[in-house]
Design a protein around this motif. Structure first.
Motif, PDB file in Angstrom:
ATOM      1  N   SER A  15      72.674  95.150 118.489  1.00 56.23           N
ATOM      2  CA  SER A  15      72.933  96.456 119.105  1.00 56.23           C
ATOM      3  C   SER A  15      73.127  97.477 117.990  1.00 56.23           C
ATOM      4  O   SER A  15      73.300  97.102 116.819  1.00 56.23           O
ATOM      5  CB  SER A  15      74.202  96.405 119.973  1.00 56.23           C
ATOM      6  N   GLY A  16      73.140  98.746 118.365  1.00 53.36           N
ATOM      7  CA  GLY A  16      73.430  99.790 117.380  1.00 53.36           C
ATOM      8  C   GLY A  16      74.813  99.590 116.781  1.00 53.36           C
ATOM      9  O   GLY A  16      75.016  99.760 115.575  1.00 53.36           O
TER      10      GLY A  16
ATOM     11  N   ILE B 204      76.076  99.174 112.846  1.00 50.13           N
ATOM     12  CA  ILE B 204      77.081 100.019 112.185  1.00 50.13           C
ATOM     13  C   ILE B 204      78.208  99.143 111.639  1.00 50.13           C
ATOM     14  O   ILE B 204      78.697  99.342 110.527  1.00 50.13           O
ATOM     15  CB  ILE B 204      77.595 101.104 113.161  1.00 50.13           C
TER      16      ILE B 204
ATOM     17  N   TYR C 174      79.657 109.660 117.499  1.00 52.11           N
ATOM     18  CA  TYR C 174      79.428 108.809 118.673  1.00 52.11           C
ATOM     19  C   TYR C 174      80.709 108.016 118.962  1.00 52.11           C
ATOM     20  O   TYR C 174      81.313 107.446 118.042  1.00 52.11           O
ATOM     21  CB  TYR C 174      78.258 107.857 118.392  1.00 52.11           C
TER      22      TYR C 174
ATOM     23  N   GLU D 101      75.719 112.219 112.076  1.00 52.72           N
ATOM     24  CA  GLU D 101      74.631 112.170 113.048  1.00 52.72           C
ATOM     25  C   GLU D 101      74.041 113.568 113.100  1.00 52.72           C
ATOM     26  O   GLU D 101      74.744 114.530 112.849  1.00 52.72           O
ATOM     27  CB  GLU D 101      75.181 111.839 114.457  1.00 52.72           C
TER      28      GLU D 101
ATOM     29  N   ASP E 133      73.172 108.464 111.202  1.00 52.16           N
ATOM     30  CA  ASP E 133      72.781 107.862 112.474  1.00 52.16           C
ATOM     31  C   ASP E 133      71.665 108.744 113.042  1.00 52.16           C
ATOM     32  O   ASP E 133      71.900 109.876 113.466  1.00 52.16           O
ATOM     33  CB  ASP E 133      74.006 107.822 113.398  1.00 52.16           C
TER      34      ASP E 133
ATOM     35  N   THR F 271      69.704 108.269 115.610  1.00 44.26           N
ATOM     36  CA  THR F 271      69.348 107.905 116.986  1.00 44.26           C
ATOM     37  C   THR F 271      68.792 109.079 117.792  1.00 44.26           C
ATOM     38  O   THR F 271      67.824 108.929 118.532  1.00 44.26           O
ATOM     39  CB  THR F 271      70.594 107.334 117.700  1.00 44.26           C
ATOM     40  N   PHE F 272      69.418 110.259 117.670  1.00 47.27           N
ATOM     41  CA  PHE F 272      69.021 111.392 118.509  1.00 47.27           C
ATOM     42  C   PHE F 272      67.702 112.032 118.065  1.00 47.27           C
ATOM     43  O   PHE F 272      67.095 112.766 118.833  1.00 47.27           O
ATOM     44  CB  PHE F 272      70.133 112.458 118.543  1.00 47.27           C
TER      45      PHE F 272
ATOM     46  N   SER G 299      70.469 103.312 117.015  1.00 43.80           N
ATOM     47  CA  SER G 299      70.545 102.575 118.253  1.00 43.80           C
ATOM     48  C   SER G 299      69.120 102.598 118.798  1.00 43.80           C
ATOM     49  O   SER G 299      68.680 103.595 119.398  1.00 43.80           O
ATOM     50  CB  SER G 299      71.499 103.256 119.237  1.00 43.80           C
TER      51      SER G 299
ATOM     52  N   THR H  12      68.109 101.140 121.142  1.00 41.85           N
ATOM     53  CA  THR H  12      68.299 101.161 122.589  1.00 41.85           C
ATOM     54  C   THR H  12      67.776 102.481 123.184  1.00 41.85           C
ATOM     55  O   THR H  12      67.394 102.526 124.356  1.00 41.85           O
ATOM     56  CB  THR H  12      69.818 101.072 122.870  1.00 41.85           C
ATOM     57  N   LYS H  13      67.761 103.522 122.386  1.00 47.40           N
ATOM     58  CA  LYS H  13      67.454 104.870 122.873  1.00 47.40           C
ATOM     59  C   LYS H  13      65.960 105.182 122.666  1.00 47.40           C
ATOM     60  O   LYS H  13      65.125 104.540 123.258  1.00 47.40           O
ATOM     61  CB  LYS H  13      68.377 105.883 122.197  1.00 47.40           C
TER      62      LYS H  13
ATOM     63  N   VAL I  90      68.662  96.555 124.313  1.00 47.74           N
ATOM     64  CA  VAL I  90      69.753  96.999 123.445  1.00 47.74           C
ATOM     65  C   VAL I  90      69.505  96.387 122.065  1.00 47.74           C
ATOM     66  O   VAL I  90      69.351  95.166 121.953  1.00 47.74           O
ATOM     67  CB  VAL I  90      71.120  96.537 124.002  1.00 47.74           C
ATOM     68  N   LEU I  91      69.417  97.232 121.025  1.00 46.12           N
ATOM     69  CA  LEU I  91      69.086  96.726 119.685  1.00 46.12           C
ATOM     70  C   LEU I  91      69.472  97.771 118.637  1.00 46.12           C
ATOM     71  O   LEU I  91      69.474  98.972 118.918  1.00 46.12           O
ATOM     72  CB  LEU I  91      67.576  96.410 119.620  1.00 46.12           C
TER      73      LEU I  91
ATOM     74  N   LEU J 161      70.328 107.384 126.974  1.00 43.08           N
ATOM     75  CA  LEU J 161      69.352 108.440 126.692  1.00 43.08           C
ATOM     76  C   LEU J 161      68.115 107.842 126.041  1.00 43.08           C
ATOM     77  O   LEU J 161      68.108 106.665 125.689  1.00 43.08           O
ATOM     78  CB  LEU J 161      69.975 109.463 125.721  1.00 43.08           C
TER      79      LEU J 161
END
Ligand SMILES: *Cc1c(COP(=O)(O)O)cnc(C)c1O
Length: 414
Positions: free
Chosen positions: A81-82, A86, A106, A149, A199, A201-202, A221, A223-224, A233-234, A353
């Motif tokens: 997972s993310g 971390i 986050y 982030e 991070d 992710t976004f 993440s 996952t997003k 989830v990764l 997201l």
């Protein structure tokens, strides 16, 4: 075929090919799901590079090669997972080390540091990292990690990654040598200088590659946006420093928070369309942000693509487009916001997201509930959108009908 140097090709090409060449034995075009826990040896210690699947799995190796290529890093590592990713990064810290992080980090990252790592003597403080003056003041002699982030969640603030990296160089000197002093096999490890972790992710590597702006490590993440279909989830970590790679690879195996091969395969499949998806997410989000600005029920719109976003210039410099996340506040407080999020029909009311489908949520009561009463508390009139890749007309029509249930400006005291 395999003679081509993928590093010379464009993002969309690398996303489909790098680390994922046809499998030799059968010619399978897609990396197989190596659903195995162990590998045959021809003699003791004689094998094809794979001994046990916690240590290595070919599907995972392909994913790690692919994400390193897309982020422009020397290496990549995959986790269950993310948060596991971390956590593995935070293992580099030792008691007395200080972490500087964002005051809107986050929630899971904050919880991991505040509730677990702080127990082991890791210190932390929080500032608004989108303000370089606050970064300068927040750095300490014992700082060993800056965690950021960009864009942030849920206000979509933009952190100047090169700006933070430059401040760290000014304060601690140009990085020389390896970042982590560690003699393999011993317990003695210590970061020799502070590292900058982003991070991503976004944004995703299609929109922004933090290593190119001076970051030491990137975490995702997956996952997003990377997975992109809300079905896995990764987590992923990417970097350049070989000492960090050796240590993290050691810990990945020692602690074992590894993803299964099917999950790796799902993310590999997601990565192939990342570029095309991020273009659509960004184009749809831009249209929605502009449209929201003229709706009378809307108080304020937060989107880094809007020219009046206070760090729009930085975003335009370090990002290729502005991603699919849009937040906005409505008149009438949380009652109004709660009604709007329950009234959409194309946007699904849900956390998370980055999938192809559009999501809507109320951060104050959902993703950011744990921030209530803290410095990071979010407004109760705030709504967050993860704009998907459905047709823009359907998305806007859906928001239009949902916003009709919000209180119009002035009808209810804000
Ligand atoms: C979701 C998320 C995480 C955590 O990742 P998981 O895959 O859920 O463990 C970390 N950082 C950001 C910015 C996220 O959105």
């Amino acid at each position: 075929m395999s003679n081509i140097d993928w590093s010379k090709t464009q993002f969309e090409t690398r996303a489909i090919h790098d680390g994922q060449e046809p499998e030799e034995q059968t010619g399978a075009v897609i990396v197989p799901i190596y659903q195995t826990s162990t590998y045959a040896q021809t003699g003791v210690g004689e094998h094809k590079g794979f001994e046990y699947a916690r240590t290595d799995n070919p599907t995972r190796t392909a994913l790690q090669t692919s994400i390193a290529s897309l982020e422009g890093g020397e290496w990549g590592l995959a986790y269950g997972s993310g948060m596991a990713a971390i956590q593995n990064i935070l293992y580099m810290l030792v008691p007395g080390d200080h972490v500087l992080m964002s005051d809107d980090a986050y929630g899971g990252t904050f919880r991991l540091i505040d509730k677990i790592f702080a127990r082991y003597g890791i210190e932390y403080s929080m500032v608004d990292l989108s303000d370089l003056d606050q970064v300068r003041e927040g750095l300490r002699d014992d700082t060993k990690m800056v965690i950021t982030e960009s864009p942030t969640n849920p206000y979509l603030k933009i952190v100047d990654i090169a700006g933070v990296s430059n401040l760290m160089r000014e304060r601690y000197g140009e990085p020389t040598g390896e970042a982590l002093a560690w003699e393999a096999g011993t317990r003695d490890f210590q970061l020799t200088r502070p590292v900058l972790l982003v991070d991503n992710t976004f944004a995703s590597p299609y929109l922004q590659t933090p290593l190119a702006h001076g970051a030491d490590l990137v975490v995702h993440s997956a996952t997003k946006y990377l997975g992109g279909h809300s079905d896995v989830v990764l987590g992923l970590v990417i970097g350049n420093d070989p000492s960090i790679q050796r240590f993290m690879k050691f810990h990945q195996n020692a602690a074992g928070a590894v993803p299964g091969p099917f999950d790796c395969w799902l993310v590999l499949r997601g990565l192939k369309t990342l570029g095309i998806r991020m273009r659509e997410h960004s184009a749809n989000a831009m249209r929605i942000a502009e449209w929201l600005k003229q709706d009378p029920a809307v108080k304020e719109v937060y989107y880094p693509g809007l020219p009046d976003h206070h760090n729009h210039e930085v975003a335009a410099r370090q990002m290729r487009a502005f991603s699919g996340m849009v937040s906005f506040s409505v008149h009438g407080g949380w009652e109004s916001a709660s009604r709007v999020v329950a009234a959409t029909k194309v946007f699904t009311l849900a956390e998370s997201l980055g999938g192809v489908e559009s999501l809507i949520e109320h951060p104050g009561q959902m993703t950011h509930l744990s921030t209530a009463g803290s410095k990071a508390e979010v407004g109760d009139d705030l709504i967050r959108l993860s704009v998907g890749i459905e047709h823009i007309d359907d998305l806007i029509a859906d928001l239009e009908q949902a916003l009709e249930v919000a209180s119009p400006a002035g009808a209810v005291a804000d």
